[in-house]
Design an enzyme around this catalytic site. Sequence first.
Site, PDB file in Angstrom:
ATOM      1  N   ASP A   1       0.875  -1.182   0.000  1.00 35.22           N
ATOM      2  CA  ASP A   1       0.000   0.000   0.000  1.00 35.22           C
ATOM      3  C   ASP A   1       0.907   1.224   0.000  1.00 35.22           C
ATOM      4  O   ASP A   1       1.900   1.250   0.730  1.00 35.22           O
ATOM      5  CB  ASP A   1      -0.889  -0.020   1.264  1.00 35.22           C
ATOM      6  CG  ASP A   1      -2.082   0.918   1.166  1.00 35.22           C
ATOM      7  OD1 ASP A   1      -3.209   0.448   1.338  1.00 35.22           O
ATOM      8  OD2 ASP A   1      -1.870   2.130   0.940  1.00 35.22           O
TER       9      ASP A   1
ATOM     10  N   SER B   1     -16.392  -1.660  -9.717  1.00 41.24           N
ATOM     11  CA  SER B   1     -17.427  -0.800  -9.122  1.00 41.24           C
ATOM     12  C   SER B   1     -18.675  -0.796  -9.980  1.00 41.24           C
ATOM     13  O   SER B   1     -18.594  -0.889 -11.215  1.00 41.24           O
ATOM     14  CB  SER B   1     -16.867   0.621  -9.039  1.00 41.24           C
ATOM     15  OG  SER B   1     -17.896   1.534  -8.744  1.00 41.24           O
TER      16      SER B   1
ATOM     17  N   TYR C   1     -12.574   8.442 -13.214  1.00 43.84           N
ATOM     18  CA  TYR C   1     -12.442   7.361 -12.229  1.00 43.84           C
ATOM     19  C   TYR C   1     -13.130   6.092 -12.752  1.00 43.84           C
ATOM     20  O   TYR C   1     -12.544   5.001 -12.761  1.00 43.84           O
ATOM     21  CB  TYR C   1     -13.045   7.783 -10.881  1.00 43.84           C
ATOM     22  CG  TYR C   1     -13.433   6.623 -10.013  1.00 43.84           C
ATOM     23  CD1 TYR C   1     -12.465   5.853  -9.367  1.00 43.84           C
ATOM     24  CD2 TYR C   1     -14.784   6.247  -9.854  1.00 43.84           C
ATOM     25  CE1 TYR C   1     -12.827   4.764  -8.585  1.00 43.84           C
ATOM     26  CE2 TYR C   1     -15.146   5.169  -9.085  1.00 43.84           C
ATOM     27  CZ  TYR C   1     -14.163   4.422  -8.456  1.00 43.84           C
ATOM     28  OH  TYR C   1     -14.523   3.344  -7.709  1.00 43.84           O
TER      29      TYR C   1
ATOM     30  N   LYS D   1     -11.741   2.205 -14.008  1.00 43.66           N
ATOM     31  CA  LYS D   1     -12.241   0.887 -13.564  1.00 43.66           C
ATOM     32  C   LYS D   1     -12.576   0.029 -14.781  1.00 43.66           C
ATOM     33  O   LYS D   1     -12.263  -1.162 -14.824  1.00 43.66           O
ATOM     34  CB  LYS D   1     -13.470   1.049 -12.660  1.00 43.66           C
ATOM     35  CG  LYS D   1     -13.156   1.591 -11.273  1.00 43.66           C
ATOM     36  CD  LYS D   1     -12.496   0.553 -10.376  1.00 43.66           C
ATOM     37  CE  LYS D   1     -11.985   1.135  -9.072  1.00 43.66           C
ATOM     38  NZ  LYS D   1     -11.205   0.218  -8.246  1.00 43.66           N
TER      39      LYS D   1
ATOM     40  N   PHE E   1     -21.319  -2.255  -5.043  1.00 37.69           N
ATOM     41  CA  PHE E   1     -22.303  -1.174  -5.011  1.00 37.69           C
ATOM     42  C   PHE E   1     -21.820  -0.164  -3.940  1.00 37.69           C
ATOM     43  O   PHE E   1     -20.675   0.258  -4.029  1.00 37.69           O
ATOM     44  CB  PHE E   1     -23.723  -1.757  -4.908  1.00 37.69           C
ATOM     45  CG  PHE E   1     -24.128  -2.264  -6.286  1.00 37.69           C
ATOM     46  CD1 PHE E   1     -23.487  -3.368  -6.860  1.00 37.69           C
ATOM     47  CD2 PHE E   1     -25.037  -1.571  -7.071  1.00 37.69           C
ATOM     48  CE1 PHE E   1     -23.762  -3.771  -8.173  1.00 37.69           C
ATOM     49  CE2 PHE E   1     -25.332  -1.971  -8.375  1.00 37.69           C
ATOM     50  CZ  PHE E   1     -24.689  -3.074  -8.915  1.00 37.69           C
TER      51      PHE E   1
ATOM     52  N   ASP F   1     -24.801  12.650 -10.845  1.00 38.44           N
ATOM     53  CA  ASP F   1     -25.539  11.630 -10.085  1.00 38.44           C
ATOM     54  C   ASP F   1     -26.643  11.012 -10.933  1.00 38.44           C
ATOM     55  O   ASP F   1     -27.095  11.602 -11.925  1.00 38.44           O
ATOM     56  CB  ASP F   1     -26.165  12.252  -8.830  1.00 38.44           C
ATOM     57  CG  ASP F   1     -25.269  12.143  -7.610  1.00 38.44           C
ATOM     58  OD1 ASP F   1     -24.223  11.476  -7.709  1.00 38.44           O
ATOM     59  OD2 ASP F   1     -25.611  12.734  -6.560  1.00 38.44           O
TER      60      ASP F   1
HETATM   61  N1  UFG Z   1     -25.520  12.185  -1.347  1.00 36.52           N
HETATM   62  C1  UFG Z   1     -26.097  13.285  -0.721  1.00 36.52           C
HETATM   63  N2  UFG Z   1     -25.291  14.112   0.000  1.00 36.52           N
HETATM   64  C2  UFG Z   1     -23.949  13.897   0.147  1.00 36.52           C
HETATM   65  C3  UFG Z   1     -23.367  12.769  -0.489  1.00 36.52           C
HETATM   66  C4  UFG Z   1     -24.181  11.936  -1.232  1.00 36.52           C
HETATM   67  O1  UFG Z   1     -27.300  13.512  -0.835  1.00 36.52           O
HETATM   68  O2  UFG Z   1     -23.277  14.700   0.816  1.00 36.52           O
HETATM   69  C5  UFG Z   1     -26.382  11.261  -2.099  1.00 36.52           C
HETATM   70  C6  UFG Z   1     -26.012  11.131  -3.562  1.00 36.52           C
HETATM   71  O3  UFG Z   1     -26.668  12.119  -4.317  1.00 36.52           O
HETATM   72  C7  UFG Z   1     -26.483   9.704  -3.854  1.00 36.52           C
HETATM   73  C8  UFG Z   1     -26.252   8.960  -2.544  1.00 36.52           C
HETATM   74  O4  UFG Z   1     -26.206   9.974  -1.542  1.00 36.52           O
HETATM   75  O5  UFG Z   1     -27.872   9.699  -4.130  1.00 36.52           O
HETATM   76  C9  UFG Z   1     -24.960   8.168  -2.510  1.00 36.52           C
HETATM   77  O6  UFG Z   1     -23.876   9.019  -2.859  1.00 36.52           O
HETATM   78  P1  UFG Z   1     -22.357   8.595  -2.613  1.00 36.52           P
HETATM   79  O7  UFG Z   1     -21.504   9.745  -3.023  1.00 36.52           O
HETATM   80  O8  UFG Z   1     -22.193   8.069  -1.249  1.00 36.52           O
HETATM   81  O9  UFG Z   1     -22.158   7.368  -3.582  1.00 36.52           O
HETATM   82  P2  UFG Z   1     -22.366   7.275  -5.168  1.00 36.52           P
HETATM   83  O10 UFG Z   1     -23.493   6.329  -5.407  1.00 36.52           O
HETATM   84  O11 UFG Z   1     -22.434   8.582  -5.808  1.00 36.52           O
HETATM   85  O12 UFG Z   1     -20.980   6.686  -5.629  1.00 36.52           O
HETATM   86  C10 UFG Z   1     -20.431   5.571  -4.985  1.00 36.52           C
HETATM   87  C11 UFG Z   1     -18.904   5.700  -4.928  1.00 36.52           C
HETATM   88  C12 UFG Z   1     -18.301   5.548  -6.269  1.00 36.52           C
HETATM   89  C13 UFG Z   1     -18.796   4.326  -6.918  1.00 36.52           C
HETATM   90  C14 UFG Z   1     -20.297   4.310  -6.963  1.00 36.52           C
HETATM   91  C15 UFG Z   1     -20.813   3.031  -7.524  1.00 36.52           C
HETATM   92  O13 UFG Z   1     -18.547   6.969  -4.412  1.00 36.52           O
HETATM   93  O14 UFG Z   1     -16.902   5.444  -6.122  1.00 36.52           O
HETATM   94  O15 UFG Z   1     -20.812   4.444  -5.662  1.00 36.52           O
HETATM   95  O16 UFG Z   1     -22.179   3.127  -7.785  1.00 36.52           O
HETATM   96  F1  UFG Z   1     -18.310   4.238  -8.160  1.00 36.52           F
END
Ligand code: UFG
Length: 337
Positions: A31, A124, A148, A152, A177, A294
């Site tokens: 790492d 991912s 990113y 992948k 997920f 998103d």
């Molecule tokens: N969200 C909020 N507020 C925040 C952060 C997130 O409302 O401060 C919402 C997002 O809009 C989304 C959900 O919470 O609806 C999840 O968001 P995340 O950022 O936690 O996760 P994502 O689904 O956007 O993305 C994650 C990882 C990626 C990966 C992806 C795979 O961050 O690395 O899942 O689906 F690729």
Amino acid sequence: MKYLITGGAGYIGSHTVLELLNAGHECVVVDSLINSFDESLKRVETLTGKQVEFHQVDLLDKPALEAVFAKHTFDAVVHFAALKAVGESVAKPLTYYHNNITGTLVLCEVMKAAGCKNIVFSSSATVYGDPATVPITEDFPTGATNPYGRTKLFMEDILVDLHTADADWNVVLLRYFNPVGAHASGQIGEHPQGIPNNLTPYITQTAIGLREKLSVFGGDWPTPDGTGVRDYIHVVDLALGHLAALKKLTERPGVKIYNLGTGKGFSVLDMIKAFEKAIGKPVAYQIVDRRVGDVASVYATTDLAREELGWVATRGIDEMCEDAWRWQSMNPKGFEN
Ligand code: UFG
């Protein structure tokens, strides 16, 4: 069995090392520590009562990686090491392509030279882009929407091409997920750098007073309550998915692709409610505009992993939120305490 774990000091890596040690396997971790802490591995050693051999090696440093392979004969490699912040990848595409893709090429070259041709790869659900429908099966079209995600996809393709060229390679691509939660001990968990991008660390940091309030990105999505829906999976279930994938490699399966999720979608408001229950107090939030890039709803079908790996996620969202909160409250500054 003896495994090399790249990125083994990180969030998913450290939980996987813990489960591998508990199952009686030997783990060597490389790492770079650019986005992780070797303290995670010290805690894994305490929790398991077993040793982990750690090398601070960046995959771009081929001689250093060769030295690790010269010392050991590995049954397989679990490849987690990569940069993973979507927003940062848009700002720094060259850094992402170089680190993730070149790092993987170097790893594969060194593996090939050492005669180790078994790999489990940390992919991912991001490779499905904006899926036309849900739930998502492994044969859905792929197409990433940011650098990113494209790294992948390229890394998946590189591994598939290796198998096409040389059938001795066995490759399991695991499409995660949304990993959340922490080990039930509260000793290891997610330590995001700076302001968290992801939902659950933002919620726990808000609850502990490090952030003022959570911004919920969009209340007008075409979902039951208008907020985004995701398939949140407990990191310990995810770690156990890697053990199942490594077992699959012993059957010399060629290339296999599995979704690792729960098959259930929960909205942002569902997660806030589950956290409020775990924490015992309200979480301050406001609904703001949608975040660029998103998508409305992403969740998996999990049939293939169940049928072929004998693996299912068993931990629900209450346990995910309780464990995430235990980790956050016991370690307000993560591994920097
Ligand atoms: N969200 C909020 N507020 C925040 C952060 C997130 O409302 O401060 C919402 C997002 O809009 C989304 C959900 O919470 O609806 C999840 O968001 P995340 O950022 O936690 O996760 P994502 O689904 O956007 O993305 C994650 C990882 C990626 C990966 C992806 C795979 O961050 O690395 O899942 O689906 F690729």
